[in-house]
Design an enzyme around this catalytic site. Sequence first.
Site, PDB file in Angstrom:
ATOM      1  N   ARG A 195      -4.771  -9.755   2.964  1.00 50.29           N
ATOM      2  CA  ARG A 195      -4.834  -9.779   1.506  1.00 50.29           C
ATOM      3  C   ARG A 195      -3.466  -9.363   0.992  1.00 50.29           C
ATOM      4  O   ARG A 195      -2.989  -8.268   1.315  1.00 50.29           O
ATOM      5  CB  ARG A 195      -5.916  -8.849   0.978  1.00 50.29           C
ATOM      6  CG  ARG A 195      -6.017  -8.893  -0.553  1.00 50.29           C
ATOM      7  CD  ARG A 195      -7.095  -7.960  -1.069  1.00 50.29           C
ATOM      8  NE  ARG A 195      -8.412  -8.439  -0.690  1.00 50.29           N
ATOM      9  CZ  ARG A 195      -9.450  -7.651  -0.456  1.00 50.29           C
ATOM     10  NH1 ARG A 195      -9.304  -6.350  -0.518  1.00 50.29           N
ATOM     11  NH2 ARG A 195     -10.609  -8.167  -0.141  1.00 50.29           N
TER      12      ARG A 195
ATOM     13  N   LYS B 268       0.815  -1.209   0.000  1.00 49.32           N
ATOM     14  CA  LYS B 268       0.000   0.000   0.000  1.00 49.32           C
ATOM     15  C   LYS B 268       0.856   1.269   0.000  1.00 49.32           C
ATOM     16  O   LYS B 268       2.052   1.255   0.309  1.00 49.32           O
ATOM     17  CB  LYS B 268      -0.926   0.007   1.221  1.00 49.32           C
ATOM     18  CG  LYS B 268      -2.058  -0.998   1.148  1.00 49.32           C
ATOM     19  CD  LYS B 268      -3.210  -0.457   0.340  1.00 49.32           C
ATOM     20  CE  LYS B 268      -4.441  -1.354   0.437  1.00 49.32           C
ATOM     21  NZ  LYS B 268      -5.636  -0.759  -0.110  1.00 49.32           N
TER      22      LYS B 268
END
Length: 301
Positions: free
Chosen positions: A282, A247
């Site tokens: 995830r 991210k």
Amino acid sequence: MTKTVIKFCGITSIDDYKFINDQEDVDFIGLIFTEKSPRCLNVEQAEKISTSYSKQKSVVGVFMDQSKKCIQNIINNVDLDILQFHGQETVDFCRSFDKPFIKTFHSAKWDKDRPKPLLSVNTWRSEVSRKILPLGVDILNDIGALSQSDNATICSDHGTALLIMHSIGLPKEPHLGQKYENVIEEINLFFEEKINLATSVRLKAEQILLDPGIDFAKDRAENLNILKNLREFHKHGRPILVPVSRKTVIGEVLSIDDPCSRDAGTVACSVSSIIRGAAILRVHNVKAASQTVKVIQELIK
């Protein structure tokens, strides 16, 4: 009737390029830049080929898990009309080059003797959910912050788990100016409201998963605060999913622009999340994540 388009891919010579350019039935010419391909071109080769003849077809550059710097260098030197991505590139990464793009997805037959993997689908559009859930979807990830109860109703009808992700407004809309007085409290209030909404249309609480929405309408400090305080979300009694892999917040902490180079930071966040009670991760690098989970489970027994 929809017209079938044809892309001739893997050009490696000027003669091939000229020949394909003159074929009326061909719409696109593909130049491959993925290193694993035997037809991979370097920048100099591609530039020489693409400038050797008057271009009559749209030229597609094919990439796979390459850095933004590498791809941008090719774009700067080769006249590409469309980009095609074959790896684990995110949609935002594909969009960042400001060119039309094709994103491919890979599927494989699953060995019937092995446990069936869970199939998760991301959408906030109820019309998509209605068509795809009957095909055997296990988890519906509503990335639109469950703005309406429709997806909860559809999940209830099909026995599908619903992942409720915290965000502000609909996806693809910028929310960079969002400010929170207390991001943890506001996410908890959001979860309480959305759980009540979902269960009001007959969805069982046992079918609900929660995602605090790392990087969605949140800045670096807020994302780190969420990761540090994951335990605060256990009050709802539902499993917490942490999709922090590669991210932006990791890139900001490590000053790394290329998402594919953020795996070490992803492992650090995964360890922290597991210790703080995350039930699901995830990830992009499945092997690294699997090894991380196995070691942590041994350490915290």
